[in-house]
Design an enzyme around this catalytic site. Structure first.
Site, PDB file in Angstrom:
ATOM      1  CB  SER A  62      30.222  29.625 -32.657  1.00  0.00           C
ATOM      2  OG  SER A  62      30.215  28.730 -33.742  1.00  0.00           O
ATOM      3  CD  GLU A  64      36.308  30.975 -28.354  1.00  0.00           C
ATOM      4  OE1 GLU A  64      35.815  30.158 -29.156  1.00  0.00           O
ATOM      5  OE2 GLU A  64      36.190  30.869 -27.118  1.00  0.00           O
ATOM      6  CB  ILE A  88      25.788  20.350 -33.722  1.00  0.00           C
ATOM      7  CG1 ILE A  88      26.282  20.830 -35.092  1.00  0.00           C
ATOM      8  CG2 ILE A  88      24.881  19.119 -33.852  1.00  0.00           C
ATOM      9  CD1 ILE A  88      27.133  19.844 -35.839  1.00  0.00           C
ATOM     10  CG  HIS A  94      27.781  24.928 -23.376  1.00  0.00           C
ATOM     11  ND1 HIS A  94      28.376  23.816 -22.853  1.00  0.00           N
ATOM     12  CD2 HIS A  94      28.645  25.397 -24.302  1.00  0.00           C
ATOM     13  CE1 HIS A  94      29.525  23.622 -23.423  1.00  0.00           C
ATOM     14  NE2 HIS A  94      29.726  24.555 -24.318  1.00  0.00           N
TER      15      HIS A  94
HETATM   16  N1  INI Z   1      31.517  25.880 -30.515  1.00  0.00           N
HETATM   17  C1  INI Z   1      30.935  25.768 -31.731  1.00  0.00           C
HETATM   18  O1  INI Z   1      31.300  26.503 -32.666  1.00  0.00           O
HETATM   19  N2  INI Z   1      29.985  24.835 -31.934  1.00  0.00           N
HETATM   20  C2  INI Z   1      29.541  24.001 -30.951  1.00  0.00           C
HETATM   21  O2  INI Z   1      28.640  23.161 -31.224  1.00  0.00           O
HETATM   22  C3  INI Z   1      30.132  24.115 -29.683  1.00  0.00           C
HETATM   23  N3  INI Z   1      29.761  23.225 -28.621  1.00  0.00           N
HETATM   24  O3  INI Z   1      29.107  22.231 -28.908  1.00  0.00           O
HETATM   25  O4  INI Z   1      30.085  23.435 -27.471  1.00  0.00           O
HETATM   26  C4  INI Z   1      31.135  25.083 -29.484  1.00  0.00           C
HETATM   27  N4  INI Z   1      31.743  25.202 -28.275  1.00  0.00           N
HETATM   28  C5  INI Z   1      32.992  25.853 -28.116  1.00  0.00           C
HETATM   29  C6  INI Z   1      32.857  27.340 -27.871  1.00  0.00           C
HETATM   30  O5  INI Z   1      32.492  28.000 -29.050  1.00  0.00           O
HETATM   31  C7  INI Z   1      34.186  27.930 -27.398  1.00  0.00           C
HETATM   32  O6  INI Z   1      35.157  27.757 -28.392  1.00  0.00           O
HETATM   33  C8  INI Z   1      34.683  27.292 -26.097  1.00  0.00           C
HETATM   34  O7  INI Z   1      33.675  27.323 -25.116  1.00  0.00           O
HETATM   35  C9  INI Z   1      35.903  28.061 -25.564  1.00  0.00           C
HETATM   36  O8  INI Z   1      35.573  29.389 -25.244  1.00  0.00           O
END
Ligand code: INI
Length: 160
Positions: A62, A64, A88, A94
């Site tokens: 999310s 990105e 979630i 974070h």
């Molecule tokens: N991204 C999500 O879409 N949902 C999540 O619950 C989530 N968690 O749990 O961390 C999540 N993390 C990834 C984040 O969106 C990035 O893709 C990642 O940090 C790389 O930049």
């Protein structure tokens, strides 16, 4: 004076949409995508990725979504952009950062570009709650697609 209201029947064959989908929690986002496609299809929109009406863009998560939404909106190729993600709480310390950045970035993109960018990122405490909103009880992907059609048509009316 006039009343402007987006509808679900006009301009259907000429509308163009982009759907951005986060791979993170794809058990959920895949289902949101199916719900959105079902809605678009049943309103007469060709959802085939080889067709001319809907483009699909997969991103890691999310976080990105906003930068890709902005790029697509700036292209002016789309009447509306649907952003699908699932954040979630149980999965991450974070949670709040990911949610905040997603909502801020998506809202800013709409505001900056004038293209409707639909916030279809589920933010839940548990996977169970996310799944309930992605098909077990109802599928909010359907609602997000409805909002996209409505806003696409509304913008065509008020831009005239
Ligand atoms: N991204 C999500 O879409 N949902 C999540 O619950 C989530 N968690 O749990 O961390 C999540 N993390 C990834 C984040 O969106 C990035 O893709 C990642 O940090 C790389 O930049």
């Amino acid at each position: 004076m006039a009343v402007f209201e987006g509808n679900f029947t006009q301009n259907i064959s000429s509308l163009k949409f982009a759907i951005i989908i986060g791979r993170f929690n794809d058990l959920v986002t895949d289902k949101l995508l199916s719900g959105a496609q079902d809605c678009l299809k049943r309103h007469g929109i060709n959802v085939n990725p080889e067709g001319t009406q809907v483009d699909y863009v997969w991103v890691p998560g999310s976080l990105e979504i906003p930068m890709v939404a902005r790029q697509l909106a700036l292209s002016t190729n789309y009447n509306a952009i649907i952003c699908l993600g699932a954040v979630i709480r149980g999965d991450t310390p974070h949670f709040d950062y990911v949610c905040n950045e997603a909502v801020k970035g998506i809202a800013a993109t709409s505001f900056e570009t004038g293209i409707p960018v639909i916030f279809g990122v589920l933010t839940t405490d548990t996977m169970q709650q996310a799944l309930e909103r992605a098909g077990i009880k109802s599928n909010l992907g359907w609602n997000y697609a409805m909002s996209a059609i409505e806003m696409a048509n509304l913008m065509l009316q008020i831009k005239r």
